[in-house]
Design a protein around this motif. Structure first.
Motif, short mmCIF file in Angstrom:
data_model
loop_
_atom_site.label_atom_id
_atom_site.label_comp_id
_atom_site.label_asym_id
_atom_site.label_seq_id
_atom_site.Cartn_x
_atom_site.Cartn_y
_atom_site.Cartn_z
N LYS A 20 32.29 -20.59 -88.33
CA LYS A 20 33.93 -21.45 -88.75
C LYS A 20 33.67 -21.92 -90.40
CE LYS A 20 30.71 -25.76 -87.83
NZ LYS A 20 30.76 -26.67 -87.32
N TRP A 21 32.63 -21.58 -91.13
CA TRP A 21 32.32 -21.73 -92.62
C TRP A 21 32.37 -20.53 -93.16
CZ3 TRP A 21 32.16 -26.31 -94.81
CH2 TRP A 21 31.92 -27.10 -94.04
N LEU A 22 32.52 -19.26 -92.94
CA LEU A 22 32.73 -17.93 -93.09
C LEU A 22 33.72 -17.81 -94.27
CD1 LEU A 22 30.75 -15.18 -93.63
CD2 LEU A 22 32.27 -14.32 -91.71
N ALA A 23 34.65 -18.77 -94.01
CA ALA A 23 35.98 -18.49 -94.56
C ALA A 23 35.00 -18.95 -96.58
CB ALA A 23 37.08 -18.57 -94.50
N VAL A 24 35.04 -20.69 -96.02
CA VAL A 24 34.56 -21.31 -97.13
C VAL A 24 33.62 -20.48 -98.35
CG1 VAL A 24 33.76 -23.11 -97.84
CG2 VAL A 24 35.02 -23.05 -96.00
N VAL A 25 32.96 -19.55 -97.88
CA VAL A 25 31.48 -19.32 -98.69
C VAL A 25 32.23 -17.96 -99.29
CG1 VAL A 25 29.65 -20.46 -97.07
CG2 VAL A 25 30.77 -18.24 -96.62
N ILE A 26 32.78 -17.35 -98.52
CA ILE A 26 33.82 -16.06 -98.96
C ILE A 26 34.65 -16.83 -100.09
CG2 ILE A 26 35.27 -14.14 -98.72
CD1 ILE A 26 34.56 -13.50 -95.79
N MET A 27 35.30 -17.57 -100.23
CA MET A 27 35.68 -18.16 -100.94
C MET A 27 35.57 -18.54 -102.72
SD MET A 27 39.11 -21.26 -101.20
CE MET A 27 40.04 -19.94 -100.38
N GLY A 28 33.63 -19.11 -101.99
CA GLY A 28 32.91 -19.48 -103.01
C GLY A 28 32.96 -17.85 -103.74
N VAL A 29 32.50 -16.98 -102.66
CA VAL A 29 31.52 -16.08 -103.57
C VAL A 29 33.01 -14.97 -104.21
CG1 VAL A 29 31.08 -12.86 -102.96
CG2 VAL A 29 30.09 -15.35 -101.59
N VAL A 30 34.11 -15.25 -103.96
CA VAL A 30 35.49 -14.29 -104.67
C VAL A 30 35.46 -15.65 -105.86
CG1 VAL A 30 37.72 -13.92 -103.88
CG2 VAL A 30 36.40 -13.89 -102.79
N LEU A 31 35.68 -16.69 -105.80
CA LEU A 31 36.05 -17.34 -106.94
C LEU A 31 35.51 -17.72 -108.25
CD1 LEU A 31 38.32 -20.41 -105.53
CD2 LEU A 31 39.33 -18.54 -106.44
N GLN A 32 33.68 -17.92 -107.67
CA GLN A 32 32.85 -18.15 -108.86
C GLN A 32 32.49 -16.54 -109.19
OE1 GLN A 32 29.52 -20.51 -107.61
NE2 GLN A 32 30.84 -22.15 -108.17
N GLY A 33 32.67 -15.52 -108.62
CA GLY A 33 31.75 -14.54 -109.18
C GLY A 33 33.15 -13.52 -109.79
N ALA A 34 34.44 -13.47 -109.36
CA ALA A 34 35.75 -12.98 -110.39
C ALA A 34 35.41 -13.43 -111.83
CB ALA A 34 37.22 -14.04 -109.83
N ASN A 35 34.80 -15.72 -111.72
CA ASN A 35 34.92 -15.89 -113.07
C ASN A 35 33.98 -15.04 -113.93
OD1 ASN A 35 36.52 -17.69 -114.47
ND2 ASN A 35 36.23 -19.37 -112.75
N LEU A 36 32.46 -14.95 -113.42
CA LEU A 36 31.48 -14.32 -113.63
C LEU A 36 31.59 -12.63 -114.21
CD1 LEU A 36 28.40 -13.29 -114.22
CD2 LEU A 36 28.06 -13.26 -111.64
N TYR A 37 32.26 -12.40 -113.79
CA TYR A 37 32.22 -10.78 -113.77
C TYR A 37 33.55 -10.72 -114.90
CZ TYR A 37 35.23 -5.98 -114.06
OH TYR A 37 35.69 -5.18 -114.15
N GLY A 38 34.76 -11.52 -114.84
CA GLY A 38 35.37 -11.55 -116.29
C GLY A 38 34.74 -12.15 -117.80
N TYR A 39 33.86 -13.00 -117.80
CA TYR A 39 32.95 -13.63 -118.29
C TYR A 39 32.32 -12.16 -119.35
CZ TYR A 39 35.47 -17.12 -119.09
OH TYR A 39 36.09 -18.58 -118.75
N VAL A 40 31.59 -11.42 -117.75
CA VAL A 40 30.53 -10.51 -118.31
C VAL A 40 30.82 -9.22 -119.25
CG1 VAL A 40 29.18 -8.10 -117.38
CG2 VAL A 40 28.59 -11.16 -116.95
N ARG A 41 32.28 -8.99 -118.69
CA ARG A 41 33.46 -8.10 -119.16
C ARG A 41 34.08 -8.05 -121.05
NH1 ARG A 41 36.75 -4.16 -116.68
NH2 ARG A 41 37.24 -3.89 -118.91
N CYS A 42 34.44 -9.55 -120.84
CA CYS A 42 33.18 -10.01 -122.41
C CYS A 42 33.30 -10.08 -123.31
CB CYS A 42 34.62 -11.56 -122.25
SG CYS A 42 36.46 -11.85 -121.36
N LYS A 43 31.74 -10.30 -122.89
CA LYS A 43 30.91 -10.32 -123.31
C LYS A 43 30.08 -8.81 -123.89
CE LYS A 43 27.10 -12.83 -125.31
NZ LYS A 43 27.05 -13.47 -126.64
N VAL A 44 30.12 -7.72 -122.88
CA VAL A 44 29.81 -6.62 -123.02
C VAL A 44 30.41 -5.59 -123.77
CG1 VAL A 44 28.02 -4.74 -122.03
CG2 VAL A 44 27.93 -7.00 -121.27
N GLY A 45 32.08 -6.03 -122.71
CA GLY A 45 33.32 -5.12 -123.31
C GLY A 45 33.67 -4.22 -122.00
N THR A 46 33.71 -2.41 -122.01
CA THR A 46 34.55 -2.30 -120.66
C THR A 46 33.68 -1.46 -120.21
OG1 THR A 46 33.68 -0.56 -122.13
CG2 THR A 46 36.25 -0.99 -122.92
#
Length: 205
Positions: free
Chosen positions: A152-178
């Motif tokens: 029952k909590w699986l959808a919630v934790v996956i959403m946490g991974v997706v939303l916060q992981g997206a920001n992490l990936y985006g800012y790592v790309r900004c910091k490091v580059g391509t």
């Protein structure tokens, strides 16, 4: 007649500007409200997930609250705190032909910039620690939910991974580059590790 060396003057002025910028970067937090909300939503979502059974008997209420906090965190980090605290931003744009493009921008620091426009070291540490630690926690929550068959909590934790992981990936790309730069950085890091191990083995023998 007294003559001044213009080159020495330029060097000293340049060094003075560098020292001023460096001291400014080590100063106190310049955006306290942004720094607060950078951590508030994601830490609150994590705490409510951990304590929801003690705080409320309603699964629906806890789930909705966590999802709202995660959504607020995603919007705040993506649109506000990244730009203010570290001078980075990323977004998606659609061109005239209807093609979607991801844009990753980094504001390059320079001694020619006003000291007030440079992010402080304290803000950068707060930004990156919050950006990295919380997604790691949600990944741990995901594995815990899978291993404990807490579906029952699986959808919630996956959403946490997706939303916060997206920001992490985006800012790592900004910091490091391509992606090429990311690959080169990883290759360089692994090469250094192998070189150190080889040197230590030779010294030991």
């Amino acid at each position: 007649m007294l003559m001044l060396d213009s080159n020495d003057d330029e060097v000293s002025l340049f060094d003075a500007e560098e020292d001023s910028a460096r001291n400014s970067r080590k100063s106190k937090i310049k955006h306290p409200i942004a720094s607060f909300f950078h951590l508030f939503f994601r830490v609150s979502a994590t705490l409510i997930y951990l304590l929801c059974e003690r705080l409320s008997n309603s699964f629906i209420a806890s789930m909705v609250t966590i999802i709202l906090l995660l959504s607020c965190d995603f919007w705040t980090v993506k649109n506000i705190t990244g730009r203010l605290m570290v001078g980075l931003r990323w977004w998606n744009q659609v061109d005239d032909d209807g093609n979607s493009h991801w844009v990753f921008e980094s504001r390059k620091g320079s001694v020619k910039q006003l000291p007030s426009s440079l992010p402080s070291d304290s803000e950068e540490r707060i930004f990156w620690l919050g950006l990295i630690i919380c997604p790691v926690l949600w990944i741990i929550f995901t594995f815990t939910a899978l291993l404990s068959f807490n579906i029952k909590w699986l959808a919630v934790v996956i959403m946490g991974v997706v939303l916060q992981g997206a920001n992490l990936y985006g800012y790592v790309r900004c910091k490091v580059g391509t992606r090429t730069n990311l690959k080169n950085m990883a290759t360089s890091y692994l090469g250094k590790r192998f070189f150190k191990q080889a040197v230590s083995k030779q010294e030991g023998s």
